[in-house]
Design an enzyme around this catalytic site. Structure first.
Site, PDB file in Angstrom:
ATOM      1  N   LYS A   1      17.727 -66.244 -24.438  1.00 14.24           N
ATOM      2  CA  LYS A   1      17.192 -65.627 -25.657  1.00 14.24           C
ATOM      3  C   LYS A   1      15.900 -64.841 -25.352  1.00 14.24           C
ATOM      4  CE  LYS A   1      20.623 -66.970 -28.153  1.00 14.24           C
ATOM      5  NZ  LYS A   1      21.008 -68.261 -28.635  1.00 14.24           N
TER       6      LYS A   1
HETATM    7  C1  LIG Z   1      22.133 -69.192 -29.330  1.00 12.33           C
HETATM    8  C2  LIG Z   1      22.539 -69.229 -30.754  1.00 12.33           C
HETATM    9  C3  LIG Z   1      22.425 -70.390 -31.535  1.00 12.33           C
HETATM   10  C4  LIG Z   1      22.106 -71.739 -30.969  1.00 12.33           C
HETATM   11  O1  LIG Z   1      20.948 -71.822 -30.279  1.00 12.33           O
HETATM   12  P1  LIG Z   1      20.680 -73.128 -29.379  1.00 12.33           P
HETATM   13  O2  LIG Z   1      19.206 -73.095 -29.190  1.00 12.33           O
HETATM   14  O3  LIG Z   1      21.451 -72.920 -28.122  1.00 12.33           O
HETATM   15  O4  LIG Z   1      21.134 -74.307 -30.129  1.00 12.33           O
HETATM   16  C5  LIG Z   1      22.710 -70.306 -32.887  1.00 12.33           C
HETATM   17  N1  LIG Z   1      23.123 -69.157 -33.448  1.00 12.33           N
HETATM   18  C6  LIG Z   1      23.284 -68.032 -32.730  1.00 12.33           C
HETATM   19  C7  LIG Z   1      23.725 -66.803 -33.430  1.00 12.33           C
HETATM   20  C8  LIG Z   1      23.028 -68.036 -31.352  1.00 12.33           C
HETATM   21  O5  LIG Z   1      23.225 -66.946 -30.630  1.00 12.33           O
END
Ligand SMILES: *Cc1c(COP(=O)(O)O)cnc(C)c1O
Length: 386
Positions: free
Chosen positions: A186
């Protein structure tokens, strides 16, 4: 064909010596769990996101779950959710025995719209999961306007750290419970982690308790002020969803470096837009991908599939053969039989899902990398032309 030697990942994090030093310093203190670094990171996030409170958690999935739980979502309730999203958005509802009700998105913005949400409203609707797809800030105010007051908006801002609403205010500042992810790929990465930004002090307090088995925050403060309490007090039965100081130390440096990351992602997006625009088989882009409303977590192209002899999947594989980490975000959730509500008809989503492809973008990429990608995309599109 000249193939580069190393694989270009689609969301490679950017860690410098400063992150390494910050994590090392925490290790040396001997306090690696939740503590002062986490408290400091939460305060810095709150100020960056324009929200009075930020509660860090072990993941965005946990943030979405606690956000729905806090709104009283439970068995039999419906949560409207786009089909075009990561499964975490829907799973948060499923884990509370609620039903995700999949809704369509706009073909240009790829986000849900007031009309697509309104089409799925029923008396059982308890919440709407607004996903800021790819990093584009969806118009939550317009969606709010079509919802009854008792229906909550939860923002899944996993992609949208740093994106701004049309009025210039940051995603996180809407007053809705807004959930962020600090997962490995991210825009702000601490390997794993998440956070909720919110306005209500009591709710923030409750989430701080819920992340630590329901331990009241007085008890939590004993980590920082050892003299306060001898035995923990439990407000309710909670979960084990806390963040750690190792991650917070990493996150504080990543937060400070955001302006550098934003600049790099923007330069890559601008390069892609111009280079791909020169093709005789041009792709379409998501709206706003080169302005402030977009964090450019994903750079998604919509292939001119009607003019191609081969499929989108063949294109992804051909790019991977050229060491380009092309990817697909996402397989639509409403087609998966694991969900109770599978089988809805969502024309825009279905049309998008045949032709979307995500190109690599990250703060670790150079413009040379982007040039390599764009050249190969254009070349492959040329080869695929009918
Ligand atoms: C990555 C992601 C999540 C979940 O994030 P985590 O920190 O891995 O639990 C939720 N929604 C979207 C759209 C994502 O891309």
């Amino acid at each position: 064909m000249n193939v580069r030697g190393d694989y270009l990942a689609f969301g490679k994090p950017n860690f410098s010596d400063e992150e390494i030093a910050a994590v090392t310093a925490v290790i040396r203190t001997g306090w690696v769990g939740m503590g002062p670094q986490t408290i400091a990171f939460e305060a810095e996030l709150a100020s960056a996101l324009g929200a009075p409170h930020v509660v860090t958690l072990n993941s965005c999935t946990s943030a979405l779950f606690l956000a729905l739980l806090d709104h009283g979502v439970g068995p039999g309730d419906e949560v409207i959710c786009p089909s075009l999203t990561w499964c975490a958005s829907a799973n948060a509802a499923v884990h509370l025995q609620a039903n995700p009700v999949f809704c369509d998105v706009d073909g240009d913005s790829m986000c849900l719209t007031p009309a697509s949400v309104a089409a799925k409203l029923t008396p059982k609707t308890k919440a709407v999961m607004v996903v800021h797809y790819g990093g584009l800030a969806a118009d939550v105010a317009a969606i709010r306007a079509v919802l009854p007051e008792h229906v909550a908006i939860i923002e899944d801002a996993a992609h949208a750290f740093g994106a701004k609403f049309a009025d210039g205010r940051p995603v996180g500042s809407s007053g809705n419970l807004t959930c962020f992810s600090f997962y490995a790929n991210k825009n702000l990465s601490t390997a794993e982690g998440g956070a909720v930004a919110l306005f209500d002090a009591d709710r923030a307090e409750r989430m701080r308790a819920l992340r630590q088995h329901g331990l009241s925050s007085d008890a939590w403060k004993r980590y920082v002020h050892p003299q306060t309490a001898l035995l923990p007090r439990f407000a309710e039965v909670g979960y084990k969803m806390n963040y750690t100081d190792l991650q917070a130390a990493l996150g504080r440096v990543q937060l400070k470096r955001q302006p550098e990351f934003v600049e790099r992602r923007l330069a890559i997006a601008n390069y892609y837009r111009s280079a791909l625009g020169k093709s005789s088989m041009p792709v379409e882009l998501q709206t706003n991908v080169t302005d402030e409303r977009h964090s450019r977590h994903l750079f998604v192209v919509k292939l001119p599939i009607d003019r191609m002899r081969s499929s989108r999947d063949a294109m992804v594989l051909a790019l991977r053969e050229r060491n380009i980490g092309a990817s697909i975000h996402y397989a639509p959730l409403h087609k998966l039989s694991i969900y109770p509500n599978a089988g809805a008809v969502l024309p825009e989503t279905e049309r998008l899902c045949e032709r979307i492809l995500t190109l690599p973008i990250s703060a670790s990429m150079s413009l040379g990398d982007a040039e390599y990608v764009a050249t190969h995309v254009n070349q492959l599109l040329q080869l695929a032309a009918r």
